[in-house]
Structure formats: structure tokens, C-alpha cells
Design a protein around this motif. Structure first.
Motif, PDB file in Angstrom:
ATOM      1  N   LEU A 183     -22.513 -57.306 -10.921  1.00  0.00           N
ATOM      2  CA  LEU A 183     -22.995 -58.304 -11.894  1.00  0.00           C
ATOM      3  C   LEU A 183     -23.030 -59.659 -11.208  1.00  0.00           C
ATOM      4  O   LEU A 183     -22.397 -59.837 -10.160  1.00  0.00           O
ATOM      5  N   ASP A 184     -23.727 -60.646 -11.812  1.00  0.00           N
ATOM      6  CA  ASP A 184     -23.680 -61.971 -11.179  1.00  0.00           C
ATOM      7  C   ASP A 184     -22.374 -62.677 -11.556  1.00  0.00           C
ATOM      8  O   ASP A 184     -21.695 -62.297 -12.507  1.00  0.00           O
ATOM      9  N   GLN A 185     -22.035 -63.716 -10.790  1.00  0.00           N
ATOM     10  CA  GLN A 185     -20.726 -64.375 -10.937  1.00  0.00           C
ATOM     11  C   GLN A 185     -20.518 -64.971 -12.318  1.00  0.00           C
ATOM     12  O   GLN A 185     -19.405 -64.983 -12.830  1.00  0.00           O
ATOM     13  N   ASP A 186     -21.609 -65.436 -12.940  1.00  0.00           N
ATOM     14  CA  ASP A 186     -21.488 -66.017 -14.260  1.00  0.00           C
ATOM     15  C   ASP A 186     -20.997 -64.960 -15.266  1.00  0.00           C
ATOM     16  O   ASP A 186     -20.091 -65.212 -16.071  1.00  0.00           O
ATOM     17  N   GLN A 187     -21.580 -63.789 -15.164  1.00  0.00           N
ATOM     18  CA  GLN A 187     -21.162 -62.700 -16.067  1.00  0.00           C
ATOM     19  C   GLN A 187     -19.701 -62.302 -15.792  1.00  0.00           C
ATOM     20  O   GLN A 187     -18.925 -62.067 -16.716  1.00  0.00           O
ATOM     21  N   VAL A 188     -19.375 -62.252 -14.515  1.00  0.00           N
ATOM     22  CA  VAL A 188     -18.006 -61.884 -14.140  1.00  0.00           C
ATOM     23  C   VAL A 188     -17.009 -62.909 -14.701  1.00  0.00           C
ATOM     24  O   VAL A 188     -15.974 -62.541 -15.266  1.00  0.00           O
ATOM     25  N   ASN A 189     -17.350 -64.187 -14.580  1.00  0.00           N
ATOM     26  CA  ASN A 189     -16.452 -65.228 -15.105  1.00  0.00           C
ATOM     27  C   ASN A 189     -16.251 -65.093 -16.605  1.00  0.00           C
ATOM     28  O   ASN A 189     -15.145 -65.272 -17.117  1.00  0.00           O
ATOM     29  N   LYS A 190     -17.343 -64.783 -17.313  1.00  0.00           N
ATOM     30  CA  LYS A 190     -17.217 -64.632 -18.770  1.00  0.00           C
ATOM     31  C   LYS A 190     -16.353 -63.414 -19.122  1.00  0.00           C
ATOM     32  O   LYS A 190     -15.544 -63.456 -20.050  1.00  0.00           O
TER      33      LYS A 190
END
Ligand SMILES: O=C(O)CCC(=O)C(=O)O
Ligand SMILES: [Fe+2]
Length: 392
Positions: A183-190
């Protein structure tokens, strides 16, 4: 003693304790006393002599033993103090394959290795004294960026997938697959924020049947069940879970040659968190022994070792070479995804966590439709039924 006169006029003596004593009997008792004293004295003298002899004997023996122990310890190469200070908490990891941008798996290459010193925060005094070096090999380190899907292949357990074979769903390939770009980092952070939030709210823990006392988790189905009532779990959050699950399933299918329509999400889809709340308690295990319905176990790490926590590396005991139980580590890294076939080819465990918080999202798959759900949406539909048919 006092004298009383009874109704018939006969007098009798009453002791100070109010007990009647017959006069002749009293005389006899008094007459016996010197003899008793004499016999008692003889007995006491005899016991004293015996005790003295035994004591002397023990003293001599103690003295002898002390000499033996002293002689022995003086010959030992180390003293007790040195033994106490030899620590097991400071590790040096020999990292092979320190290549930073590997496309393919850097297996069994010699050389190209460096030392990573890891100092436990748990007990500094132990660390300072640590001489011991534990040497590990790594399947994936945090410095690496695994930008493709890598596979470390292992022969499938010959007996592990009998049921799956009988329904034509056995894995074509077994082993461990991993990538840092599920997944992209933004999704991972969420997802990481969700993991922290929902474990804080509803996290469960148990001492039985889990890797560690330090582990807390929240099953997605539990979350789904709680969500409508407490207006938790926004549409965005739910969508994120679906994205992650779709990507996880597709990677799993591709890596192990199991068609997507043969893979079902079990109720062991969950956020997890390890914290160093208890002393070392990890145990190595085989997922399919613990839960026979499993075919593939997978994890998306939401925190990074040596950034968010110390310790907590994932250890597989099927490293390269002929030796059995050869440890091979994957370093958890935020956004790194790993999936492994669940049977005997993949014994593994999580190392002790020394500090920090280790968050992850797990998707565990079964090939048995009776024990799983084809999508996270159907897992949610089942979970929010008034009476779901089973829990485990
Ligand atoms: O947390 C991890 O890295 C692995 C957990 C595990 O062994 C499992 O879920 O089966
Ligand atoms: Fe496991």
C-alpha cells in the motif's frame, strides 16, 4: 493446703488447687523424688555426651567440605561475579545481505555483511557487561527497500496440506513472501492510527495460545460488531481495510499459486500490538498446528524496529543450509507486508520486545469456505448478524 470438715465429721486435706490428695499417697510421692532426680540427671549427662560427640564429628566434616569447595573454586577460571554480569540482553546482529535496494532475494550470499549493535534499554548494566554475540541472518532488514514481491521458497510440508489437496486448493509453492509496497505510505499511516486507536479502546490479551503475553489485539469482526452501535469506524477507515485485504489476498494468491477464489479470510484478521509489559515470553510455533484451518498467514507491519520499538523481530527457523532450526529474521518495518504458508515448513516466533509499541494488521487465510469469508465485506456482514454461527 487447708483443712475442711465434711458432713460426717471426717477431715481431709485439699490442695491449693482444690484437688483432694490422699495423705499416704503424698508421702510415697515425696519419698520417690530423690531417685527420679538421680535417674533424670544420668539421662541428661548421657544425652550431652552423645550430642557432643556428634557435633565434633559434623564440625570435622564441615571443615573438610569447606576445604574441598575452596580448593575447587580457586581452580575455576571465572568467579561468581563474572558469571552474574555476563548478559544476554545486548545483541550484535551479523547482517548478511546488507544490500540496500534488492529486487530479488539476497539469499545465502557470503560477505557483504555488517554489524548492527542493538542495546537493550531494559537493563543498561546488563548491556554494558555484555560480551555475548548472537549472530543472525536476515531475510529483510529495515535498511532494505523490498520494492518487488520477493519469495523465499521452502518445500511444502508433505503432510501439512492434506485437506487443501483433497479440495484442489493446496499451495503450489510454499515459503515466505514479502514486499514493502503493498500500500502507499499514506494508507499505511492511517492504518497505524486505526491500530493504535482500536487496540486502545477494545484490545484483548490472553496468556494462552498466543505468541506472547505482550500481545494485544482487536479482531476486525469484533470491531465490525461494535462499530454500528458506537458510530466507530468511518467509511474511509472501512474502505482502507478493504483495500488492504484485497491487496493482501492478491499477493498471497500470486506468491503461493493459490487461486483467489480459493482463499477466504478467517476470523483471525486483526490489528495487533506488542508492548514490553512482561518479561520474555515468546514461543516458537507453527500456525497450522495452532489453527488447522489456516493455509497462509500474513502481516502488514505498521511500525518499524529500532524506530518505534526495540526487539520484536520476526524469526523464522527455516533459514538456508542443512542445519535444522536455522534462524532467519525479518525486520518489521512500517508498510512491509509478509505472508507465509502456515504449515511445518514455516516454524516462527516474535522476539522479545524491549520497549516501544509494535503495531500490525494481520490477515490469516483458509482454503476451507466453512471457516472463512471471501471478502472483508462478507466478514463484516457475518459479524454483524444477531447470532453469528461461530467464533474462535
Ligand atoms: O507479529 C508477527 O510478526 C507475527 C505474528 C504471528 O506469528 C502470527 O500471527 O502467526
Ligand atoms: Fe504465527
Amino acid at each position: 493446703m487447708s483443712t475442711m470438715t465434711n458432713a460426717k465429721g471426717k477431715s481431709s486435706q485439699i490442695s491449693n488447687y482444690g484437688k483432694k490428695i490422699h495423705p499416704e499417697r503424698e508421702v510415697k510421692t515425696v519419698l520417690q523424688q530423690p531417685k527420679r532426680v538421680f535417674i533424670s540427671s544420668l539421662i541428661i549427662i548421657f544425652i550431652a555426651i552423645v550430642l557432643n560427640t556428634i557435633g565434633a564429628h559434623f564440625n570435622a566434616q564441615n571443615h573438610f567440605l569447606k576445604n574441598v569447595i575452596n580448593n575447587q573454586t580457586s581452580e575455576l577460571p571465572i568467579t561468581l561475579d563474572e558469571v552474574d554480569s555476563s548478559s544476554k540482553n545486548g545483541y550484535s546482529f551479523l547482517v548478511n545481505n546488507g544490500d540496500n535496494n534488492t529486487d530479488s532475494l539476497p539469499l545465502q550470499e557470503e560477505g557483504n555483511s555488517h554489524q548492527v549493535n542493538f542495546e537493550s534499554q531494559k537493563d543498561k548494566s546488563d548491556v554494558n557487561a555484555a560480551e555475548e554475540k548472537v549472530i543472525y541472518s536476515f531475510l529483510a532488514t529495515t535498511e532494505q527497500d523490498i520494492d518487488q514481491l520477493s519469495i523465499y521458497e521452502q518445500p511444502c510440508s508433505p503432510t501439512g496440506y492434506r485437506y487443501e489437496s483433497s479440495i484442489g486448493s493446496a499451495p503450489e509453492t510454499c515459503g515466505i513472501t514479502f514486499t514493502d509496497h503493498l500500500l502507499d505510505q499514506d494508507q499505511v499511516n492511517k492504518l497505524r492510527t486505526m491500530a493504535a486507536k482500536y487496540i486502545e479502546l477494545f484490545g484483548e490479551t490472553t496468556t494462552t495460545n498466543r505468541e506472547s503475553l505482550n500481545l494485544q489485539w482487536i479482531n476486525l469482526h469484533t470491531l465490525f460488531r461494535k462499530a454500528p452501535k458506537k458510530s466507530l469506524l468511518s467509511d474511509d477507515e472501512y474502505e482502507l481495510l478493504i483495500n488492504a485485504s484485497v491487496a493482501a489476498k492478491s499477493v498471497t494468491s500470486m506468491a503461493f499459486g493459490i487461486p483467489e477464489d480459493r482463499l477466504f479470510f478467517t476470523t483471525v484478521c486483526q490489528f495487533t500490538r506488542y508492548e514490553p509489559v512482561a518479561a520474555f515470553s515468546e514461543f516458537r510455533h507453527i500456525d497450522k498446528v495452532r489453527s488447522p484451518e489456516l493455509i497462509v498467514t500474513s502481516i502488514l507491519w505498521l511500525s518499524t524496529v529500532d524506530v518505534d520499538f526495540e526487539g520484536g523481530r520476526l524469526e523464522f527457523l527455516n533459514g538456508p543450509g542443512d542445519e535444522k532450526f536455522n534462524p532467519y529474521l525479518i525486520e518489521p518495518k512500517k508498510g512491509r507486508y509478509a505472508a507465509w504458508t502456515s504449515s511445518h515448513e514455516n516454524p516462527h516466533g516474535v522476539h522479545e520486545l524491549y520497549n516501544g509499541e509494535r503495531l500490525a494488521l494481520i490477515f490469516a487465510f483458509t482454503a476451507n469456505p466453512k471457516f472463512g469469508h471471501s471478502t472483508i465485506e462478507s466478514l463484516r456482514t457475518w459479524a454483524t448478524l444477531k447470532k453469528p454461527s461461530f467464533y474462535y
